[in-house]
Motif scaffolding. Structure first.
Motif, short mmCIF file in Angstrom:
data_model
loop_
_atom_site.label_atom_id
_atom_site.label_comp_id
_atom_site.label_asym_id
_atom_site.label_seq_id
_atom_site.Cartn_x
_atom_site.Cartn_y
_atom_site.Cartn_z
N LEU A 171 37.96 -76.46 -89.90
CA LEU A 171 37.01 -76.97 -90.88
C LEU A 171 36.83 -78.48 -90.73
O LEU A 171 35.72 -79.01 -90.89
N VAL A 172 37.90 -79.18 -90.40
CA VAL A 172 37.84 -80.63 -90.25
C VAL A 172 36.97 -81.03 -89.06
O VAL A 172 36.18 -81.98 -89.12
N CYS A 173 37.09 -80.28 -87.97
CA CYS A 173 36.41 -80.70 -86.74
C CYS A 173 35.09 -79.96 -86.48
O CYS A 173 34.37 -80.32 -85.54
N ALA A 174 34.75 -78.97 -87.29
CA ALA A 174 33.58 -78.13 -87.00
C ALA A 174 32.29 -78.94 -86.95
O ALA A 174 31.40 -78.66 -86.12
N ARG A 175 32.15 -79.93 -87.82
CA ARG A 175 30.91 -80.70 -87.86
C ARG A 175 30.68 -81.52 -86.61
O ARG A 175 29.55 -81.95 -86.34
N SER A 176 31.73 -81.78 -85.86
CA SER A 176 31.60 -82.58 -84.65
C SER A 176 31.18 -81.76 -83.44
O SER A 176 30.89 -82.33 -82.38
N LEU A 177 31.17 -80.43 -83.57
CA LEU A 177 30.84 -79.58 -82.44
C LEU A 177 29.35 -79.66 -82.13
O LEU A 177 28.53 -80.00 -82.97
N VAL A 178 29.02 -79.32 -80.89
CA VAL A 178 27.64 -79.37 -80.43
C VAL A 178 26.86 -78.18 -80.96
O VAL A 178 27.34 -77.04 -80.92
N ALA A 179 25.65 -78.44 -81.47
CA ALA A 179 24.77 -77.35 -81.91
C ALA A 179 24.04 -76.81 -80.69
O ALA A 179 23.14 -77.46 -80.15
N ASP A 180 24.44 -75.64 -80.23
CA ASP A 180 23.86 -75.07 -79.00
C ASP A 180 23.12 -73.76 -79.26
O ASP A 180 22.93 -72.96 -78.35
N GLU A 181 22.72 -73.55 -80.53
CA GLU A 181 22.05 -72.29 -80.84
C GLU A 181 20.55 -72.32 -80.58
O GLU A 181 19.87 -71.30 -80.73
N ALA A 182 20.01 -73.49 -80.19
CA ALA A 182 18.57 -73.57 -79.93
C ALA A 182 18.19 -72.72 -78.73
O ALA A 182 18.94 -72.65 -77.75
N PRO A 183 17.03 -72.05 -78.77
CA PRO A 183 16.60 -71.25 -77.63
C PRO A 183 16.51 -72.09 -76.37
O PRO A 183 16.03 -73.23 -76.40
N GLN A 184 16.94 -71.53 -75.24
CA GLN A 184 16.91 -72.26 -73.99
C GLN A 184 15.52 -72.18 -73.37
O GLN A 184 14.77 -71.22 -73.61
N PRO A 185 15.14 -73.16 -72.55
CA PRO A 185 13.85 -73.10 -71.86
C PRO A 185 13.76 -71.86 -71.00
O PRO A 185 14.76 -71.33 -70.54
N ASP A 186 12.51 -71.44 -70.76
CA ASP A 186 12.32 -70.25 -69.94
C ASP A 186 12.93 -70.41 -68.57
O ASP A 186 13.43 -69.45 -67.97
N ALA A 187 12.94 -71.63 -68.03
CA ALA A 187 13.50 -71.86 -66.71
C ALA A 187 14.97 -71.52 -66.66
O ALA A 187 15.49 -71.07 -65.67
N ALA A 188 15.65 -71.75 -67.78
CA ALA A 188 17.08 -71.49 -67.80
C ALA A 188 17.38 -70.01 -67.82
O ALA A 188 18.48 -69.60 -67.51
N ARG A 189 16.36 -69.20 -68.21
CA ARG A 189 16.58 -67.76 -68.28
C ARG A 189 15.97 -67.02 -67.09
O ARG A 189 16.05 -65.80 -67.00
N SER A 190 15.30 -67.75 -66.23
CA SER A 190 14.62 -67.13 -65.11
C SER A 190 15.61 -66.68 -64.05
O SER A 190 16.74 -67.15 -64.00
N PRO A 191 15.19 -65.76 -63.15
CA PRO A 191 16.09 -65.32 -62.09
C PRO A 191 16.60 -66.47 -61.24
O PRO A 191 17.71 -66.40 -60.69
N ALA A 192 15.81 -67.56 -61.10
CA ALA A 192 16.27 -68.68 -60.30
C ALA A 192 17.49 -69.35 -60.89
O ALA A 192 18.26 -70.01 -60.19
N ARG A 193 17.71 -69.17 -62.21
CA ARG A 193 18.88 -69.75 -62.86
C ARG A 193 20.05 -68.79 -62.85
O ARG A 193 21.05 -69.05 -63.48
N ARG A 194 19.89 -67.66 -62.14
CA ARG A 194 20.96 -66.69 -62.06
C ARG A 194 21.20 -66.29 -60.61
O ARG A 194 20.95 -65.14 -60.23
#
Length: 377
Positions: A171-194
């Motif tokens: 609980l003390v450190c949770a606010r310092s964590l990175v918010a990474d729930e935002a949708p990723q760009p399409d490029a990051a999900r494309s076959p080229a990124r895999r």
């Protein structure tokens, strides 16, 4: 850097939580009237729960963010600690360990995804440091378990305190964590990124390195005592040196990564680990055996976190969570394979059979350099 410190704490809490109940395992077995066969069944359920949770956590992290996933994993893990302490029969213990496995799997995969997000944001290699803090946490948890046993601290009080401290620390450190729930760009999900072939190579490196690492955790002290004829104290010292070398190597990994690169670090480390394995089996004096344990630990410590970082650089968080599961499965399969070989050809030869795996890690190390933060080909 606040996020990096928070992730380090979360890794340490994970290690301390696991080591806390494992350090009290004799008491747990006595209270639940559980024998070796029953314990094997309960530990199998623990492993099944952990692996299943790891495999399903990546996609959940992508949708809801690793901060929320970590919170769920920590709550489930903390609650299962109390359930373990309250167990009075084998079925109750087995169910508690299954829940612990699920909580630990979610926690472990979530913290690796969050760790990569922090690492990528800062543009520095931090995954090794995070795993080093896990090792420190496990040593602290085990040490406190020894103290609790020595002074007859009730099991319920001990594990409940660990659960409460872990939850409060998060609980003390949770606010310092990175918010990474935002949708990723399409490029990051494309076959080229895999890039499948590169990911397969990283997975083979991960599995091989984790097998070499896990085999020491289960068999090093046994081998030193039964085959090399060291005393119980000497065998324990050898294993402690291995763990300490791993923790120190991971905490100090950032500078070597900058100076010689990830491939050089992992390649040189795996060769050093191979030399350490040879010393442990073939050295004639205990001094050189202990040197071998140190080389084994510091040499193999970089492969696992480097593979996770490389995976995150070329794929989505799901792949990071999946690689975490690959490493975990190796820590189960590898020691079992060493045990089977030991029964067939002897424990010394079985440990020497790890040398080709260390060499394979060295040969595959360049694939980690290819996994850069540059746009995929």
């Amino acid at each position: 850097m606040r996020a990096a410190r928070s992730v380090s704490l979360i890794f340490a809490l994970s290690g301390a939580t696991q080591a806390s109940w494992l350090s009290r395992l004799p008491t747990i077995l006595e209270r639940t009237h559980t024998g070796f066969v029953g314990l094997g069944i309960a530990l199998l359920l623990l492993g099944v729960g952990t692996l299943a949770a790891m495999l399903s956590t990546g996609s959940v992290c992508e949708r809801y963010g690793s901060r929320r996933v970590l919170a769920v994993g920590l709550v489930v893990g903390a609650a299962s600690l109390v359930a373990i302490a309250l167990s009075r029969s084998l079925p109750h213990l087995a169910l508690s360990l299954l829940v612990m496995g699920v909580g630990s799997g979610v926690w472990d995969a979530g913290m690796n995804v969050q760790g990569y997000a922090v690492e990528a944001g800062l543009g520095r290699h931090l995954m090794s440091r995070f795993h080093g803090w896990w090792s420190i946490g496990s040593m602290v948890g085990a040490g406190l378990g020894v103290v609790a046993t020595r002074f007859s601290v009730p099991l319920l009080g001990h594990l409940t305190a660990v659960a409460v401290i872990s939850a409060a620390s998060f609980l003390v450190c949770a606010r310092s964590l990175v918010a990474d729930e935002a949708p990723q760009p399409d490029a990051a999900r494309s076959p080229a990124r895999r890039p499948v072939r590169r990911l397969v190579a990283i997975g083979v490196l991960m599995f091989s390195g984790a097998t070499v690492e896990g085999a020491a955790g289960d068999w090093l002290a046994v081998y030193l005592n039964q085959e090399r004829r060291l005393s119980h104290t000497g065998a324990t010292l050898g294993y402690a040196l291995f763990l300490s070398a791993m923790a120190a190597g991971r905490l100090a990994a950032e500078r070597p990564h900058r100076s010689v690169g990830v491939a050089g670090v992992v390649r040189g480390g795996s060769i050093l680990a191979g030399a350490g394995i040879g010393l442990v089996v073939l050295a004639r004096t205990s001094g050189w055996i202990f040197v071998g344990a140190l080389c084994w630990g510091v040499g193999i410590c970089w492969g696992f976190p480097a593979a996770l970082s490389a995976t995150g650089n070329i794929a989505t968080p799901s792949a990071v969570a999946f690689m975490t599961a690959v490493g975990y499965s190796a820590s189960i399969v590898g020691p079992l394979a060493v045990g089977w070989l030991a029964h067939t050809v002897g424990l010394g030869v079985a440990i020497l059979s790890l040398l080709p795996l260390a060499l394979l890690v060295a040969l595959l190390a360049p694939v980690l350099t290819g996994a850069s933060r540059e746009p995929a080909e």
